[in-house]
Design a protein around this motif. Structure first.
Motif, PDB file in Angstrom:
ATOM      1  N   ALA A 296       0.828  -1.207   0.000  1.00  0.00           N
ATOM      2  CA  ALA A 296       0.000   0.000   0.000  1.00  0.00           C
ATOM      3  C   ALA A 296       0.862   1.256   0.000  1.00  0.00           C
ATOM      4  O   ALA A 296       0.563   2.236  -0.690  1.00  0.00           O
ATOM      5  CB  ALA A 296      -0.932   0.002   1.207  1.00  0.00           C
TER       6      ALA A 296
ATOM      7  N   ALA B 145       0.851   3.917  -3.027  1.00  0.00           N
ATOM      8  CA  ALA B 145       0.488   5.303  -2.692  1.00  0.00           C
ATOM      9  C   ALA B 145       1.618   6.263  -3.061  1.00  0.00           C
ATOM     10  O   ALA B 145       1.372   7.353  -3.591  1.00  0.00           O
ATOM     11  CB  ALA B 145       0.158   5.418  -1.208  1.00  0.00           C
TER      12      ALA B 145
ATOM     13  N   PHE C 196       1.292   9.160  -5.755  1.00  0.00           N
ATOM     14  CA  PHE C 196       1.531  10.519  -5.276  1.00  0.00           C
ATOM     15  C   PHE C 196       2.584  11.212  -6.144  1.00  0.00           C
ATOM     16  O   PHE C 196       2.402  12.362  -6.565  1.00  0.00           O
ATOM     17  CB  PHE C 196       1.992  10.483  -3.824  1.00  0.00           C
TER      18      PHE C 196
ATOM     19  N   VAL D 297      -9.295   6.822  -3.209  1.00  0.00           N
ATOM     20  CA  VAL D 297      -7.972   6.882  -3.842  1.00  0.00           C
ATOM     21  C   VAL D 297      -7.988   7.892  -4.988  1.00  0.00           C
ATOM     22  O   VAL D 297      -7.071   8.721  -5.128  1.00  0.00           O
ATOM     23  CB  VAL D 297      -7.555   5.491  -4.368  1.00  0.00           C
TER      24      VAL D 297
ATOM     25  N   ALA E  23      -5.879  11.388  -5.085  1.00  0.00           N
ATOM     26  CA  ALA E  23      -4.855  11.450  -6.132  1.00  0.00           C
ATOM     27  C   ALA E  23      -5.031  12.738  -6.936  1.00  0.00           C
ATOM     28  O   ALA E  23      -4.049  13.441  -7.239  1.00  0.00           O
ATOM     29  CB  ALA E  23      -4.958  10.234  -7.041  1.00  0.00           C
TER      30      ALA E  23
ATOM     31  N   PHE F 195      -1.601  12.094   0.739  1.00  0.00           N
ATOM     32  CA  PHE F 195      -0.793  10.869   0.715  1.00  0.00           C
ATOM     33  C   PHE F 195      -1.310   9.856   1.733  1.00  0.00           C
ATOM     34  O   PHE F 195      -1.478   8.661   1.410  1.00  0.00           O
ATOM     35  CB  PHE F 195       0.668  11.200   0.998  1.00  0.00           C
TER      36      PHE F 195
ATOM     37  N   MET G  56      -4.623   8.335   0.614  1.00  0.00           N
ATOM     38  CA  MET G  56      -4.433   7.321  -0.421  1.00  0.00           C
ATOM     39  C   MET G  56      -3.903   6.024   0.176  1.00  0.00           C
ATOM     40  O   MET G  56      -4.382   4.926  -0.151  1.00  0.00           O
ATOM     41  CB  MET G  56      -3.482   7.840  -1.505  1.00  0.00           C
ATOM     42  N   PHE G  57      -2.898   6.138   1.038  1.00  0.00           N
ATOM     43  CA  PHE G  57      -2.343   4.954   1.695  1.00  0.00           C
ATOM     44  C   PHE G  57      -3.418   4.210   2.479  1.00  0.00           C
ATOM     45  O   PHE G  57      -3.522   2.983   2.402  1.00  0.00           O
ATOM     46  CB  PHE G  57      -1.214   5.366   2.632  1.00  0.00           C
TER      47      PHE G  57
ATOM     48  N   ILE H 217      -5.977   2.516   0.060  1.00  0.00           N
ATOM     49  CA  ILE H 217      -5.355   1.383  -0.642  1.00  0.00           C
ATOM     50  C   ILE H 217      -5.160   0.214   0.308  1.00  0.00           C
ATOM     51  O   ILE H 217      -5.435  -0.943  -0.036  1.00  0.00           O
ATOM     52  CB  ILE H 217      -4.008   1.810  -1.264  1.00  0.00           C
TER      53      ILE H 217
END
Length: 248
Positions: free
Chosen positions: A128, A132, A136, A191, A195, A233, A236-237, A240
């Motif tokens: 992940a 990410a 990113f 996500v 992003a 960031f 997203m992490f 994911i």
């Protein structure tokens, strides 16, 4: 000959000024990413410290999450909002301190998701993070390099973020809401939204640097930009990692 020397001198001054501007924005971006990745490091350390000590047990009750978990989560959200509102009213050093404090709170709040991943498949945490980080980097580079004005996305991105927050809050009341296919769709939307936020924020920070002439305000802006990029960031992490552990 005198005219030629004058033209050469003028050209040298122009090149020198251009170099200063380039160096200025490079230092500005380095400051932003240093703060952002420093905050990511603080989050990782806070999460590790929480999992390695009895503190993680204080985040749970027999029926779910404890009051402490919600205090830290909503307290962190409030701190992030307040820091953004007051970004240009406080010293850069103080703003950076609040950024790292927020990052530590996020690390503690992420612990339940990380414990789930560690229990079932620790590799998903690394996967992940790598995914990410790549997303990113690509979106940040796109936002910085593109000549297309991305301001048209602002309304849609904020609507998407508010929708994700509302769904997240609703899931605390109805945990089954994020189960099955709907939960996977929410993670994918999360996500995508963050992003795109990365690209939008990078372009905004680039334009803001050119518009602000005061170095002190640029330092304030650098901390604010680091906070925005950090949030994107980490979000997203988080989405994911949740997506990779859907079956668990």
């Amino acid at each position: 000959m005198a005219e030629r020397k004058s033209a050469v001198k003028t050209k040298m001054r122009t090149v020198s000024a251009s170099g200063k501007r380039t160096g200025g924005i490079e230092l500005y971006l380095k400051r932003i990413f240093a703060l952002m990745f420093g905050a990511v490091g603080v989050t990782a350390l806070a999460a590790f410290a929480t999992m390695a000590t009895p503190l993680w047990g204080m985040l749970f009750t027999e029926t779910g999450m404890s009051a402490l978990f919600y205090i830290l989560m909503f307290g962190g959200m409030g701190l992030a909002i307040w820091a953004q509102v007051r970004a240009f009213s406080m010293k850069p050093a103080m703003a950076a301190g609040l950024l790292f404090l927020y990052a530590a709170l996020v690390g503690v709040v992420l612990t339940p998701l990380l414990l789930l991943a560690v229990t079932h498949n620790p590799f998903t945490i690394l996967a992940a993070f790598i995914i990410a980080a790549l997303m990113f980097a690509c979106m940040a580079l796109f936002g910085y390099k593109t000549l297309k004005d991305l301001s048209f996305m602002r309304t849609f991105l904020f609507m998407g973020m508010i929708g994700l927050i509302l769904v997240g809050l609703a899931s605390f009341i109805w945990p089954a809401l994020l189960g099955g296919t709907f939960g996977s769709i929410v993670c994918l939307i999360g996500v995508l939204v963050f992003a795109l936020f990365t690209a939008y924020d990078m372009q905004t920070l680039k334009h803001a640097y050119a518009a602000i002439g005061n170095d002190y305000q640029k330092n304030q802006l650098a901390v604010l930009g680091a906070l925005h990029l950090y949030i994107s960031f980490i979000a997203m992490f988080q989405y994911i990692l949740a997506l990779l552990n859907r079956n668990n």
